[in-house]
Design a protein around this motif. Structure first.
Motif, PDB file in Angstrom:
ATOM      1  N   LYS A  14      -2.345 -20.703  -5.217  1.00 44.34           N
ATOM      2  CA  LYS A  14      -1.078 -20.705  -4.471  1.00 44.34           C
ATOM      3  C   LYS A  14      -1.014 -19.611  -3.408  1.00 44.34           C
ATOM      4  O   LYS A  14       0.050 -19.334  -2.863  1.00 44.34           O
ATOM      5  CB  LYS A  14       0.097 -20.528  -5.448  1.00 44.34           C
ATOM      6  CG  LYS A  14       0.218 -21.601  -6.497  1.00 44.34           C
ATOM      7  CD  LYS A  14       0.735 -22.874  -5.889  1.00 44.34           C
ATOM      8  CE  LYS A  14       1.020 -23.912  -6.958  1.00 44.34           C
ATOM      9  NZ  LYS A  14       1.596 -25.113  -6.394  1.00 44.34           N
ATOM     10  N   GLN A  15      -2.165 -18.997  -3.094  1.00 45.64           N
ATOM     11  CA  GLN A  15      -2.161 -17.845  -2.199  1.00 45.64           C
ATOM     12  C   GLN A  15      -1.563 -18.148  -0.826  1.00 45.64           C
ATOM     13  O   GLN A  15      -0.741 -17.373  -0.332  1.00 45.64           O
ATOM     14  CB  GLN A  15      -3.578 -17.270  -2.031  1.00 45.64           C
ATOM     15  CG  GLN A  15      -4.118 -16.637  -3.271  1.00 45.64           C
ATOM     16  CD  GLN A  15      -4.883 -17.616  -4.141  1.00 45.64           C
ATOM     17  OE1 GLN A  15      -4.717 -18.832  -4.039  1.00 45.64           O
ATOM     18  NE2 GLN A  15      -5.721 -17.110  -5.021  1.00 45.64           N
ATOM     19  N   ALA A  16      -1.970 -19.217  -0.181  1.00 47.07           N
ATOM     20  CA  ALA A  16      -1.473 -19.522   1.169  1.00 47.07           C
ATOM     21  C   ALA A  16       0.045 -19.723   1.157  1.00 47.07           C
ATOM     22  O   ALA A  16       0.759 -19.215   2.025  1.00 47.07           O
ATOM     23  CB  ALA A  16      -2.175 -20.748   1.740  1.00 47.07           C
ATOM     24  N   GLU A  17       0.547 -20.435   0.161  1.00 44.28           N
ATOM     25  CA  GLU A  17       1.988 -20.657   0.058  1.00 44.28           C
ATOM     26  C   GLU A  17       2.728 -19.361  -0.235  1.00 44.28           C
ATOM     27  O   GLU A  17       3.801 -19.105   0.308  1.00 44.28           O
ATOM     28  CB  GLU A  17       2.288 -21.669  -1.046  1.00 44.28           C
ATOM     29  CG  GLU A  17       1.784 -23.066  -0.768  1.00 44.28           C
ATOM     30  CD  GLU A  17       1.895 -23.931  -2.015  1.00 44.28           C
ATOM     31  OE1 GLU A  17       3.012 -24.415  -2.268  1.00 44.28           O
ATOM     32  OE2 GLU A  17       0.878 -24.097  -2.720  1.00 44.28           O
ATOM     33  N   GLN A  42      -0.234  -5.844   0.141  1.00 39.96           N
ATOM     34  CA  GLN A  42      -1.695  -5.874   0.052  1.00 39.96           C
ATOM     35  C   GLN A  42      -2.096  -7.046  -0.827  1.00 39.96           C
ATOM     36  O   GLN A  42      -1.461  -7.301  -1.848  1.00 39.96           O
ATOM     37  CB  GLN A  42      -2.231  -4.574  -0.564  1.00 39.96           C
ATOM     38  CG  GLN A  42      -1.819  -3.326   0.177  1.00 39.96           C
ATOM     39  CD  GLN A  42      -2.688  -3.042   1.393  1.00 39.96           C
ATOM     40  OE1 GLN A  42      -3.533  -3.836   1.775  1.00 39.96           O
ATOM     41  NE2 GLN A  42      -2.471  -1.906   2.010  1.00 39.96           N
ATOM     42  N   LYS A  43      -3.173  -7.750  -0.422  1.00 39.16           N
ATOM     43  CA  LYS A  43      -3.704  -8.885  -1.184  1.00 39.16           C
ATOM     44  C   LYS A  43      -4.987  -8.454  -1.882  1.00 39.16           C
ATOM     45  O   LYS A  43      -5.811  -7.769  -1.283  1.00 39.16           O
ATOM     46  CB  LYS A  43      -4.040 -10.050  -0.252  1.00 39.16           C
ATOM     47  CG  LYS A  43      -2.856 -10.659   0.443  1.00 39.16           C
ATOM     48  CD  LYS A  43      -3.259 -11.662   1.493  1.00 39.16           C
ATOM     49  CE  LYS A  43      -4.059 -12.799   0.914  1.00 39.16           C
ATOM     50  NZ  LYS A  43      -4.188 -13.942   1.832  1.00 39.16           N
ATOM     51  N   GLY A  44      -5.181  -8.923  -3.116  1.00 41.53           N
ATOM     52  CA  GLY A  44      -6.387  -8.602  -3.849  1.00 41.53           C
ATOM     53  C   GLY A  44      -7.619  -9.285  -3.277  1.00 41.53           C
ATOM     54  O   GLY A  44      -7.556 -10.449  -2.872  1.00 41.53           O
ATOM     55  N   ILE A  45      -8.712  -8.579  -3.268  1.00 40.85           N
ATOM     56  CA  ILE A  45      -9.987  -9.156  -2.837  1.00 40.85           C
ATOM     57  C   ILE A  45     -10.735  -9.680  -4.064  1.00 40.85           C
ATOM     58  O   ILE A  45     -11.085 -10.851  -4.123  1.00 40.85           O
ATOM     59  CB  ILE A  45     -10.826  -8.111  -2.069  1.00 40.85           C
ATOM     60  CG1 ILE A  45     -10.103  -7.750  -0.763  1.00 40.85           C
ATOM     61  CG2 ILE A  45     -12.232  -8.642  -1.794  1.00 40.85           C
ATOM     62  CD1 ILE A  45     -10.706  -6.582  -0.016  1.00 40.85           C
TER      63      ILE A  45
END
Length: 100
Positions: A14-17, A42-45
């Motif tokens: 669901k990352q993009a949403e 911040q987004k996790g890598i």
């Protein structure tokens, strides 16, 4: 200045949403709240379902009372809450030292 740090885990895939939802949610609700000074997301890598939301507030009460007890908080949770895999872990910090 108080730093709110929210460790958010979302449902897989669901990352993009969620990227759109958290961006919109902050702009519509948090950024308009009393004592709001700024934010970073911040987004996790290694963990793509993990996000860290950092919000700077003038006082602790601006977050815990002014925002959390307002209709804006309900609106915020309505925007981002459906993506949560579990309740976010939220803590508050005061600055000890910094570099320019």
């Amino acid at each position: 200045m108080i730093l709110e740090l929210a460790d958010i885990r979302i449902q897989p895939g669901k990352q993009a949403e969620f990227d759109e939802a958290i961006t919109r949610g902050v702009a519509q609700t948090i950024a308009k709240s009393k004592g709001y000074l700024g934010h970073k997301v911040q987004k996790g890598i290694e963990s793509p379902e993990r996000y860290i939301l950092m919000v700077q507030w003038a006082t602790l009460e601006n977050h815990t009372v002014d925002f959390r007890e307002s209709p804006a908080f309900t609106e915020w949770r309505g925007i981002v809450g459906p993506f949560f895999a579990g309740p976010p872990q939220v803590e508050h910090f005061s600055l000890l030292t910094a570099s320019e």
